[in-house]
Design an enzyme around this catalytic site. Structure first.
Site, PDB file in Angstrom:
ATOM      1  N   TYR A 101      67.892  24.599  34.395  1.00 27.29           N
ATOM      2  CA  TYR A 101      67.969  24.522  35.850  1.00 27.29           C
ATOM      3  C   TYR A 101      69.376  24.886  36.321  1.00 27.29           C
ATOM      4  CZ  TYR A 101      63.545  21.921  35.974  1.00 27.29           C
ATOM      5  OH  TYR A 101      62.231  21.539  35.853  1.00 27.29           O
ATOM      6  N   TYR A 140      62.048  23.064  27.845  1.00 23.31           N
ATOM      7  CA  TYR A 140      63.401  22.538  27.647  1.00 23.31           C
ATOM      8  C   TYR A 140      63.350  21.113  27.097  1.00 23.31           C
ATOM      9  CZ  TYR A 140      62.533  20.345  32.226  1.00 23.31           C
ATOM     10  OH  TYR A 140      61.998  19.648  33.283  1.00 23.31           O
ATOM     11  N   ARG A 150      59.731  19.425  27.356  1.00 19.70           N
ATOM     12  CA  ARG A 150      58.805  19.579  28.476  1.00 19.70           C
ATOM     13  C   ARG A 150      58.095  20.915  28.387  1.00 19.70           C
ATOM     14  NH1 ARG A 150      58.255  17.757  33.364  1.00 19.70           N
ATOM     15  NH2 ARG A 150      56.164  17.862  32.518  1.00 19.70           N
TER      16      ARG A 150
END
Length: 230
Positions: A101, A140, A150
């Site tokens: 992210y 990740y 995930r």
């Protein structure tokens, strides 16, 4: 006015032992019901006029093209009777193709992409439809438990006529091998409800030699409701 309740097991419980941080995310005491007045139901309203026509294309927000597999994600926002919900603000955010992210607390040792911010928004049309062009996110690690990863996913946020009507969910991709190991997805008790979080590959949405297409309809209420985060 009354609305049909979702089937038991559609939404995740507030406290899911496998998803450790849920213990810190919900009240320990019974909720106090506060009746909504007109001000809560009708406002504060979102300034829809600030949405640009290109906000739904996450691949053209910078000077260059982002790295990764370009995809199209589209669908409809529907009520429990299958009727479209127009003028719904749909926002998404996601990791980049490497699974990272654009956030200062993301410590995953994967590269950032200077041409990908990972956020977009759009309004549903009169048929409840929305459409995004983006990059397929990577998996990740997230330290919930030993060797926790995930599955690839995209976060969705939906606003109705006011901020109090916000709903949040996640969309997954078909065939991900991490599904059996993800305590967030598996915190939803009903297997049929979990399947409603998985997008469908759609050859009709796919554009030749440009991008694969996926469809993901979001049902707000009723027995076929899309699971939401509480």
């Amino acid at each position: 006015m009354t609305f049909p309740r979702p089937a038991p097991g559609t939404h995740p419980p507030n406290d899911s032992p496998g998803y450790r941080s849920t213990a810190l995310r919900h009240p320990n005491e019974p909720l106090i019901v506060i009746p909504h007045t007109l001000s809560e139901i009708t406002g504060p309203a979102y300034p829809y006029g600030r949405i640009e026509a290109t906000d739904n294309d996450l691949t053209i927000q910078h000077s260059g093209e982002p790295l990764g597999e370009r995809i199209i994600v589209q669908g409809r926002v529907l009520d429990e009777g299958g009727q479209p919900i127009p003028n719904t603000l749909v926002e998404i955010w996601q990791a980049n193709a490497a699974g990272r992210y654009t956030h200062r607390v993301d410590g995953h040792p994967a590269p950032l992409d200077p041409n990908f911010s990972g956020a977009g928004r759009t309004l549903t049309d009169n048929d409840g439809g929305y459409r995004f062009v983006t990059i397929k996110p990577g998996a990740y690690p997230w330290r919930n438990h030993d060797n926790a990863w995930r599955p690839a996913h995209i976060h969705f946020s939906l606003f109705g006529t006011s901020f109090l009507s916000r709903l949040i969910t996640q969309m997954y991709f078909p065939g991900d091998p991490l599904f059996p190991y993800d305590p967030i997805m598996n915190s939803i008790p009903d297997e049929r409800a979990r399947q409603r979080l998985i997008a469908n590959f759609d050859l009709n949405v796919t554009q030749p030699e440009w991008a694969l297409g996926f469809t993901f309809d979001i049902v707000l209420r009723g027995s076929n409701a899309t699971p939401m985060e509480t």
